[in-house]
Design a protein around this motif. Structure first.
Motif, short mmCIF file in Angstrom:
data_model
loop_
_atom_site.label_atom_id
_atom_site.label_comp_id
_atom_site.label_asym_id
_atom_site.label_seq_id
_atom_site.Cartn_x
_atom_site.Cartn_y
_atom_site.Cartn_z
N PHE A 22 28.15 39.51 36.13
CA PHE A 22 28.00 40.69 36.00
C PHE A 22 27.39 41.57 37.21
O PHE A 22 26.92 42.88 37.37
N LEU A 23 27.03 40.84 38.32
CA LEU A 23 26.32 41.44 39.44
C LEU A 23 27.29 41.81 40.27
O LEU A 23 26.54 42.75 41.31
N SER A 24 28.41 41.71 40.44
CA SER A 24 29.26 42.21 41.60
C SER A 24 30.77 42.03 41.03
O SER A 24 31.23 41.37 40.28
N VAL A 25 31.51 42.81 41.88
CA VAL A 25 33.06 43.14 41.67
C VAL A 25 33.87 43.03 42.99
O VAL A 25 34.88 43.14 43.01
N GLU A 26 33.17 42.73 43.97
CA GLU A 26 33.96 43.02 45.29
C GLU A 26 34.86 41.67 45.30
O GLU A 26 36.02 41.97 45.82
N VAL A 27 34.64 40.66 45.16
CA VAL A 27 35.46 39.52 45.11
C VAL A 27 36.69 39.61 44.23
O VAL A 27 37.89 39.59 44.53
N ALA A 28 36.60 40.43 43.10
CA ALA A 28 37.70 40.60 42.26
C ALA A 28 38.49 41.53 42.97
O ALA A 28 39.89 41.66 42.59
N LYS A 29 37.92 42.58 43.66
CA LYS A 29 38.89 43.60 44.27
C LYS A 29 39.69 42.69 45.44
O LYS A 29 40.86 43.16 45.54
N THR A 30 39.07 41.68 46.17
CA THR A 30 39.83 41.02 46.95
C THR A 30 41.08 40.29 46.36
O THR A 30 42.10 40.45 47.07
N ILE A 31 41.20 39.83 45.11
CA ILE A 31 42.01 39.05 44.55
C ILE A 31 43.04 40.33 43.94
O ILE A 31 44.21 40.07 44.12
N SER A 32 42.52 41.24 43.38
CA SER A 32 43.67 42.28 42.45
C SER A 32 44.29 42.83 43.70
O SER A 32 45.45 43.60 43.23
N GLY A 33 43.75 43.15 44.80
CA GLY A 33 44.37 44.28 45.57
C GLY A 33 44.30 43.95 47.24
O GLY A 33 44.92 44.59 48.04
N ALA A 92 18.85 25.17 42.52
CA ALA A 92 20.00 24.92 41.66
C ALA A 92 20.35 26.18 40.80
O ALA A 92 21.42 26.62 40.33
N ALA A 93 19.32 26.91 40.21
CA ALA A 93 19.44 28.16 39.36
C ALA A 93 20.19 29.15 40.49
O ALA A 93 21.10 29.99 40.13
N LEU A 94 19.80 29.23 41.61
CA LEU A 94 20.41 30.10 42.74
C LEU A 94 21.76 30.02 42.88
O LEU A 94 22.50 30.99 42.97
N VAL A 95 22.37 28.78 43.04
CA VAL A 95 23.49 28.41 43.29
C VAL A 95 24.39 28.77 42.17
O VAL A 95 25.39 29.40 42.26
N SER A 96 23.90 28.32 40.87
CA SER A 96 24.56 28.96 39.83
C SER A 96 24.80 30.34 39.55
O SER A 96 26.00 30.78 39.24
N LEU A 97 23.84 31.04 39.84
CA LEU A 97 23.81 32.57 39.81
C LEU A 97 24.96 32.86 41.01
O LEU A 97 25.65 33.78 40.59
N ALA A 98 24.96 32.40 41.88
CA ALA A 98 25.99 32.75 43.21
C ALA A 98 27.16 32.30 42.91
O ALA A 98 28.33 33.03 43.06
N HIS A 99 27.48 31.08 42.09
CA HIS A 99 28.78 30.76 41.51
C HIS A 99 29.24 31.69 40.80
O HIS A 99 30.47 31.87 40.63
N GLY A 100 28.55 32.41 39.82
CA GLY A 100 29.06 33.30 38.76
C GLY A 100 29.40 34.58 39.58
O GLY A 100 30.35 35.06 39.17
N THR A 101 28.71 35.02 40.46
CA THR A 101 29.18 36.26 41.18
C THR A 101 30.49 35.86 42.07
O THR A 101 31.07 36.99 42.23
N ASN A 102 30.75 34.72 42.30
CA ASN A 102 31.89 34.49 43.26
C ASN A 102 33.06 33.87 42.51
O ASN A 102 34.33 34.63 42.35
N ASP A 103 32.91 32.94 41.73
CA ASP A 103 33.94 32.26 41.20
C ASP A 103 34.52 33.03 39.94
O ASP A 103 35.81 33.21 39.52
N ALA A 104 33.65 33.69 39.07
CA ALA A 104 33.98 34.04 37.79
C ALA A 104 34.74 35.44 38.21
O ALA A 104 35.73 35.97 37.32
N GLN A 105 34.28 36.08 39.40
CA GLN A 105 35.13 37.19 39.76
C GLN A 105 36.79 37.19 39.99
O GLN A 105 37.52 38.15 40.00
N LYS A 106 36.92 35.84 40.46
CA LYS A 106 38.30 35.56 40.72
C LYS A 106 39.40 35.84 39.46
O LYS A 106 40.37 36.15 39.81
N THR A 107 38.67 35.27 38.38
CA THR A 107 39.58 35.23 37.06
C THR A 107 39.60 37.01 36.79
O THR A 107 40.46 37.31 36.33
N MET A 108 38.47 37.37 37.07
CA MET A 108 38.43 39.08 36.81
C MET A 108 39.49 39.65 37.70
O MET A 108 40.17 40.49 37.02
N GLY A 109 39.54 39.30 38.89
CA GLY A 109 40.53 40.05 39.67
C GLY A 109 41.88 39.55 39.14
O GLY A 109 43.08 40.47 39.28
#
Length: 446
Positions: A58-69, A182-199
């Motif tokens: 839920f923190l960002s959608v910038e990567v999702a925009k890269t995928i979708s457009g 490790a918590a920070l990496v998990s948070l970062a993973h959610g902001t990057n990889d989950a967005q790819k599916t959103m895109g």
């Protein structure tokens, strides 16, 4: 959502399945070193990672925009069946590399699948080549190198700062630091990889006319992608966790802390800039850098080499599978059904093969056999050798066939000159009495 057709619904479900495989494929990115050092129990580690993956979505959608457009031209006539074929190619490659225990890039599998399917469907006009180079290929090469150098420097600095402290005094602090990083990496993973599916889902909605071009992902897309990747993370990709935690190098708490902190900083920075970075490559590079940063550390270059080969094959391999799937899917409903059946059959076969030698939370820390130091590691150890200590021979050590007086009269030579060598005790005959052994020991000492 009332305008969503059956085909778009199939694409959405397939995208969430890919997101699920992305979760268990990439759990090792955040938690492998934490589990291998014992900072957290395996089940606790993956549960924490799952929750933070969901929050990060839920923190960002910038990567999702890269995928979708960004990578695929959404106005070039891309149809939902093309996206479906691309997702099938990505899922198949994810499962193949998971079975082999190789931490390949789920992100590049997705990119390769979308690019391969688009090339078959509409040709080169449907792919933004400049975006592929600038936001996929260049980061793919630079990210693991940058993260590895950062982890190497951080590991050296960490050991230098703690050089005058006993290991038991710093272990608790490093383990706490590992949990936080490790918590920070998990948070970062959610902001990057989950967005790819959103895109991808947003791209399917755009091609189906459900949402306007260049639109942000709807809230329900963000939530469903976050839940899917969190569920996959909780199940844990134990095979890849073993490779990352034990197969590349033997991780100690200071190394784990340094590797995870460097990886998290790299991933968060790339998410902010909209780079669809491979978190797998970043974390793998960090682990290798931490192995080189510790004096006496050994990087298993054969495992690292297999990983690099898998990285190089990911884009073209997923693209080829997706290209074949796109060719079938464009033949009509029977083609889409054929792709679905073949995809399910391949996934089922891979799952059945994985059950022959299962890896789970009970045996994930069973490391591979020791590997001799390679040329690179030997060169680095020559510059920064491990701390030398006395070599004490075990009583059960085999003794060479040299008479006892000769061993007593002539000191053993140290061919390297780096550490004192203590001679092995005089071998005892199996039928000697205790008194005879004491007499022989006194004679040798005299």
């Amino acid at each position: 959502m009332e305008h969503i057709t059956l085909l778009i619904g199939i694409v959405i479900v397939t995208a969430l399945v890919f997101d699920f495989t992305n979760g268990f494929h990439d759990t090792a990115n955040a938690m492998a070193t934490t589990i291998s050092t014992g900072a957290l129990k395996p089940r606790t580690a993956v549960a924490m990672s799952a929750v933070l993956n969901l929050v990060g979505a839920f923190l960002s959608v910038e990567v999702a925009k890269t995928i979708s457009g960004g990578i695929i031209d959404e106005t070039a006539g891309i149809r939902p069946e093309v996206i479906f074929a691309g997702l099938v190619g990505a899922i198949v490659w994810n499962l193949v590399t998971w079975l082999a225990g190789l931490p390949s890039s789920s992100s590049h599998a997705l990119f390769g699948g979308l690019i391969g399917a688009t090339l078959v469907s509409v040709g080169t006009s449907g792919v933004h080549a400049d975006a592929v180079v600038m936001k996929v290929l260049i980061p793919a090469v630079a990210a693991p190198v940058v993260a590895g150098l950062a982890a190497l420097a951080a590991t050296r600095l960490t050991y230098r700062l703690a050089r005058n402290r006993a290991e038991e005094d710093t272990a608790k602090g490093y383990r706490a630091g590992q949990i936080a990083s490790a918590a920070l990496v998990s948070l970062a993973h959610g902001t990057n990889d989950a967005q790819k599916t959103m895109g991808v889902i947003t791209l399917a909605l755009i091609t189906g006319g459900v949402v306007a071009p260049h639109a942000d992902p709807p809230l329900w897309v963000i939530a469903s992608a976050g839940v899917a990747i969190a569920l996959g993370t909780y199940l844990g990709g134990w095979r890849i966790i073993r490779t990352m935690g034990k197969g590349i190098t033997d991780i100690q708490p200071p190394q784990g802390f340094a590797a995870q902190t460097g990886a998290a900083a790299t991933i968060l920075a790339s998410s902010h800039l909209g780079f669809a970075l491979s978190t797998t490559q970043v974390c793998s590079g960090s682990v290798m850098g931490s192995g080189l940063g510790r004096k006496g550390g050994v990087v298993r270059w054969s495992t690292a080499g297999r990983m690099v080969v898998a990285w190089g094959l990911t884009l073209p391999a997923a693209g080829l599978v997706a290209a074949g799937a796109a060719f079938l899917a464009e033949q009509g409903d029977w083609g889409i059904a054929t792709v679905a059946v073949l995809g399910l059959a391949v996934c089922g076969a891979i799952w059945a093969a994985s059950r022959r030698k299962p890896v789970d939370h009970t045996n994930v820390n069973e490391g591979p056999a020791a590997e001799p130091a390679g040329v690179v590691t030997a060169a680095l150890q020559a510059v920064a050798p491990p701390p030398a200590g006395p070599v004490v021979s075990a009583p059960a050590m085999a003794v060479t066939a040299v008479p006892a007086p000769a061993m007593a009269d002539a000191p053993l030579a140290d061919p390297v000159g780096t550490a004192p060598v203590i001679a092995a005790p005089v071998a005892a005959h199996p039928h000697e009495t205790h008194a005879q052994r004491r007499a022989k020991a006194g004679s040798a000492a005299g």
